[in-house]
Each structure stands twice: as structure tokens, then as C-alpha cells.
Write a protein that holds these residues in place. Structure first.
Motif, short mmCIF file in Angstrom:
data_model
loop_
_atom_site.label_atom_id
_atom_site.label_comp_id
_atom_site.label_asym_id
_atom_site.label_seq_id
_atom_site.Cartn_x
_atom_site.Cartn_y
_atom_site.Cartn_z
N VAL A 42 40.42 37.83 43.71
CA VAL A 42 40.18 39.24 44.02
C VAL A 42 41.03 40.10 43.08
N GLN A 43 40.46 41.18 42.60
CA GLN A 43 41.18 42.09 41.70
C GLN A 43 41.54 43.36 42.47
N ILE A 44 42.81 43.73 42.36
CA ILE A 44 43.30 44.96 43.00
C ILE A 44 43.40 46.02 41.92
N ILE A 45 42.70 47.13 42.13
CA ILE A 45 42.67 48.21 41.12
C ILE A 45 43.39 49.43 41.68
N GLY A 46 44.37 49.93 40.90
CA GLY A 46 45.15 51.09 41.33
C GLY A 46 44.67 52.38 40.69
N ARG A 47 45.16 53.49 41.23
CA ARG A 47 44.73 54.80 40.71
C ARG A 47 45.35 55.12 39.36
N ASP A 48 46.42 54.41 38.99
CA ASP A 48 47.08 54.69 37.72
C ASP A 48 46.62 53.76 36.61
N GLY A 49 45.50 53.05 36.82
CA GLY A 49 44.96 52.19 35.78
C GLY A 49 45.48 50.77 35.81
N ARG A 50 46.51 50.51 36.60
CA ARG A 50 47.05 49.16 36.69
C ARG A 50 46.20 48.31 37.64
N SER A 51 46.26 47.01 37.45
CA SER A 51 45.52 46.11 38.33
C SER A 51 46.29 44.82 38.51
N GLU A 52 45.99 44.11 39.57
CA GLU A 52 46.60 42.82 39.89
C GLU A 52 45.49 41.89 40.36
N ASP A 53 45.63 40.58 40.04
CA ASP A 53 44.67 39.58 40.49
C ASP A 53 45.33 38.59 41.44
N ILE A 54 44.60 38.23 42.46
CA ILE A 54 45.07 37.19 43.38
C ILE A 54 44.04 36.07 43.38
#
Length: 464
Positions: free
Chosen positions: A72-84
Motif C-alpha cells: 500500500v502506498q501512503i500519499i501525503g499533501r506535501d508530495g511525500r509518500s511511503e510504501d508498506i
């Protein structure tokens, strides 16, 4: 006859063709319906996996394969993202009979409806994950820990007489507990993307620029700083306006305007220090030509701080624009630098002598006897005023009772009065045979003063 027969034959043939066509369509529909006895409809998803037109028997295999390769990809409002990755949270697929429940909803004969809309199904308990591992991963995410900007509510800035709204800051601080809850639900539903903005995972400002409460607060602040009060002190004036008042205004976390009453009290206290004259040291021109400092006493102007503070708060809330005197608890006769004026009683303790001036002229004067300093009854120095005047009074104290014809108190139970029991006045009598603090005078002097004096007239007691 032939023509009619041919027309009838053509008509029957057309009807036959229509019947054949409809029968064919129906047959095709039924054949397709038979297909959907064992297959999912068009546009069908189960826990985020597209199972459209798949055989029911393949469902678990497809779902398991999807979950085994899940991330799953987590997308933030500041353009950053994280994958789990599913492996990192110990995501496992649990075989489950999902067919029966879906069959109830997807009756094969109704397959055509699936062409016109998507159908998403969620089967609870289809996957397991380790929530402790998920929490640990979230705790260590950069998007949670690095470059965090706290949300800031809208604020207000005073500039050139008015308040302006300063925009809020949204920042990028995430509510971690809410994120974990959203992730668990998203993973169970097989979702591949979690948009933090859409999922409302951010800690946002409570109030923003266009909030009704923001506009209301700004308007109230501007009403308060529109206040203009001009305090009048004879020829002197003190103007209170928004440039001062804005320093007394605070806005709490709920955007309520709060008046700093302590700061307001300090302002009234400053006025009092500047314009109160009770007890101040006065330069006094004596009748003997000397200038003496006279301090203490109760005569003069005194602002009623409590009442004026209360009135000032009300005026600010009204946005008042006015000129006024402050509320006084006591007033002097004049507001000039010398608030004594030219009508007063002058008592020289050193010379044991009294002068009564009215409109700048001596009306009466003479020798007196003041308090016995040897016994601790010295007449108190300072500037006082006649409280009232009374004929034929009886003065009582510890160990004495005296009848007087003219009684003019100026400091509690200390006053000017005649003393028929005395045969002489002045000199050093007060040092060994003085009064209990009063000012004894001959009857004629007391009478003259009494007939020309009014309550409020200053009384100055001093030593040279």
C-alpha cells in the motif's frame, strides 16, 4: 385477391422474423446467464481485487495471489509518500467461502445490470495482519517524524487602526492513531493507495480565514478598537484609542475576544497617578511669605478606579466615541496645578495661627491652639477639606464632653471650633495644654469662619 394474399404472406414473414430474432436474443441471454452461474458479473471487485468474469473456483487463488504481492502506498499533501509491504506487516490470506454470499446478490439471470455499474464487495476476515508491526512501521516513517509543520489557526493582526486576518497554516502533521486505523481498514479492503488528505488524517487548523467565527471575531475586534475616549482634566486631555486598546485584546483558542482587564487596570492606575491629587505633596505659598511642602491629607481629586474600569470595559464593547471625565470617588474644587484655589483655611502649627482666605482675600485670621504634641495629640499635617459645618454641637471623647457653638470638622473628628473654656490662644500653649487634635479658636474667629465657609473648602495644616 392475389394482392391481398401476397400482403398477408409478407406480414406473416415479418412477424416470423421478429419472433426468430427475439428468440435468438433470448437464447443468447440465457446462454450468457448460464455462464454467470459459475462466474462473477462484469465490474465486480472483492476486497479490492478485480474478479470480473472470473470463475468462482478461481476466486480464492486470485485473492491469495493478490494479497501475497500486496503493498500500500501512503500519499501525503506535501508530495511525500511511503510504501508498506504486506510481508512487513505479516499479511496473510485466509481461505474463506465467499461464493454463497455473492451468489445471493449476483443472480445469474440479472447479469446484464452489471454492465451499467460497478459492484464492490467486502468480505470480513479475509486477511490477517500484525497490527503491532504496522504500528512500529508507522512510528518510524519520515512522513510522521521529519519536516513536520504544525497546523496554526487563523490569527489577527492590528495595523493602521484595523485588524486584518492572517491566514491559517495547514502544515503536515499527521494524526498517527487515525492513520493506523485507516491503514488497517484500507489493507483489509485491499486498497493500494491511502491518500492522507482524502482520508482526513491530517491535524488541520480549527478555524480558517473564511470561517463564520473568524469573520465574526475580526468584526468584533474592529468594533473594540474603533473606541475613542477622550478623558478631560480641565485643560488637559488624555486620548484612549485603538492604538492603545489593541494591546489589551486577546483571542482565545475558540476565537473569543478577551479584554485583558489587568492591562486595563494598569491604564486607569496610570491615569490615577497622573491626575489624583489626594495625599500628594503640594508647594504652598504661606501667608508669611515662605513656600513649604505640604503632604498627606484627604483633600483633592481621586478617580474611582473600580467604577471607571467597569465603565471603560462597557464603552470598549460598545465601540464608544466620546469625551468624558473619569468617574471620581472624590473631587477637589479646582483642576489647575494648584487644586486648592484661592478659598481655603491656612493653619500654621508652628506659629499657632490661622488665616481664612475667600476669593483670595483674608476674611478672618487669629491665634489658635492645636493638638497637644506632648500627649501625642498633635494636629495631623496635610491638606484636608471641611466635611460639613454645624451649630451648637457637643464634642465627646475619652474623658471629655464639650459644647461648642461652631463646629467645622475637616479630618474625621478633628475640626475647627470655638473654645469658650480658654482665655488665651497662640504662643506655645499647645505644647503643654493643647487639644486632642482639634483647632481651638476664639468665638469671634470661629463665628466669622462659620458664616463664610462652605463644605469642601480646603484646610492646609503645616509647619514652617
Amino acid at each position: 385477391m392475389v394482392k391481398e394474399f401476397l400482403d398477408k404472406l409478407k406480414k406473416n414473414k415479418l412477424i416470423g422474423n421478429i419472433v426468430i430474432m427475439l428468440s435468438s436474443i433470448l437464447l443468447i441471454y440465457l446462454i450468457i446467464s448460464i455462464y454467470f452461474i459459475n462466474h462473477f458479473f462484469f465490474n465486480t471487485e472483492v476486497n479490492g481485487v478485480n474478479l470480473s468474469l472470473k470463475n468462482y473456483k478461481e476466486a480464492n487463488e486470485i485473492l491469495e495471489s493478490y494479497m501475497n504481492n500486496y503493498s500500500v502506498q501512503i500519499i501525503g499533501r506535501d508530495g511525500r509518500s511511503e510504501d508498506i509491504n504486506g510481508r512487513d506487516i505479516k499479511l496473510t490470506y485466509k481461505d474463506k467461502n465467499i461464493i454463497n454470499d455473492i451468489k445471493k446478490d449476483q443472480s445469474s439471470i440479472l447479469w446484464i445490470a452489471s454492465l451499467f455499474g460497478e459492484k464492490d464487495y467486502y468480505v470480513d476476515g479475509l486477511v490477517n495482519l500484525n497490527e503491532e508491526s504496522l504500528t512500529k512501521i508507522v512510528d518510524e516513517m519520515d512522513i510522521i517524524n521529519k519536516g513536520i509543520v504544525e497546523p496554526v489557526d487563523v490569527s489577527f493582526k492590528y495595523n493602521n487602526g484595523i485588524y486584518e486576518i492572517e491566514s491559517e497554516v495547514y502544515g503536515n502533521k499527521i494524526n498517527k492513531d487515525k492513520l493506523i486505523t485507516i491503514l488497517i481498514e484500507s489493507i483489509k479492503h485491499g486498497e493500494r493507495i491511502v491518500d492522507l488528505e482524502k482520508s482526513l488524517c491530517y491535524e488541520n487548523p480549527k478555524y480558517i480565514s473564511n470561517s463564520d467565527k473568524t469573520i465574526e471575531t475580526r468584526d468584533l475586534l474592529n468594533k473594540y478598537v474603533s473606541t475613542k475616549i477622550t478623558y478631560l482634566f480641565a485643560e488637559k486631555k488624555e486620548e484612549l484609542n485603538g492604538d492603545i486598546i489593541n494591546n489589551w485584546l486577546k483571542v482565545d483558542e475558540d476565537l473569543n475576544v478577551v479584554i485583558d482587564e489587568k492591562a486595563l487596570e494598569e491604564y486607569i492606575s496610570k491615569l490615577s497617578k497622573s491626575y489624583n491629587t489626594v495625599g500628594i505633596t503640594r508647594k504652598f505659598n504661606t501667608s508669611t511669605g515662605k513656600i513649604v511642602d505640604v503632604n498627606g491629607g484627604y483633600y483633592g481629586w481621586k478617580i474611582n478606579s473600580v467604577a471607571e474600569e467597569k465603565m471603560l470595559i462597557e464603552n470598549i464593547k460598545l465601540g464608544a466615541n466620546l469625551e468624558k471625565e473619569p468617574i471620581y470617588s472624590q473631587k477637589g474644587l479646582y483642576r489647575e496645578e494648584n487644586d486648592i484655589g484661592n478659598t481655603y483655611v491656612e493653619i500654621n502649627i508652628t506659629r499657632q495661627y490661622l488665616w481664612f482666605y475667600k476669593d483670595g482675600k483674608v476674611i478672618a485670621e487669629g491665634s489658635i491652639v492645636t493638638g497637644d504634641q506632648r500627649k501625642g495629640y498633635s494636629t495631623t499635617l496635610g491638606t484636608y477639606m471641611i466635611n460639613y459645618k454645624q451649630r451648637d454641637a457637643v464634642l465627646r471623647g475619652q474623658g471629655y464632653e464639650s459644647k461648642v457653638s461652631y463646629w467645622m470638622p475637616f479630618n474625621g473628628n478633628i475640626g475647627i471650633h470655638d473654645a469658650s473654656w480658654r482665655y488665651s490662644f497662640g504662643n506655645n500653649i499647645y505644647e503643654n495644654n493643647g487639644t486632642h487634635g482639634c483647632v481651638n479658636s476664639p468665638l469671634s474667629l470661629a463665628k466669622k469662619i462659620y458664616e463664610n465657609i462652605d463644605a469642601g473648602t480646603p484646610v492646609i495644616c503645616y509647619k514652617e
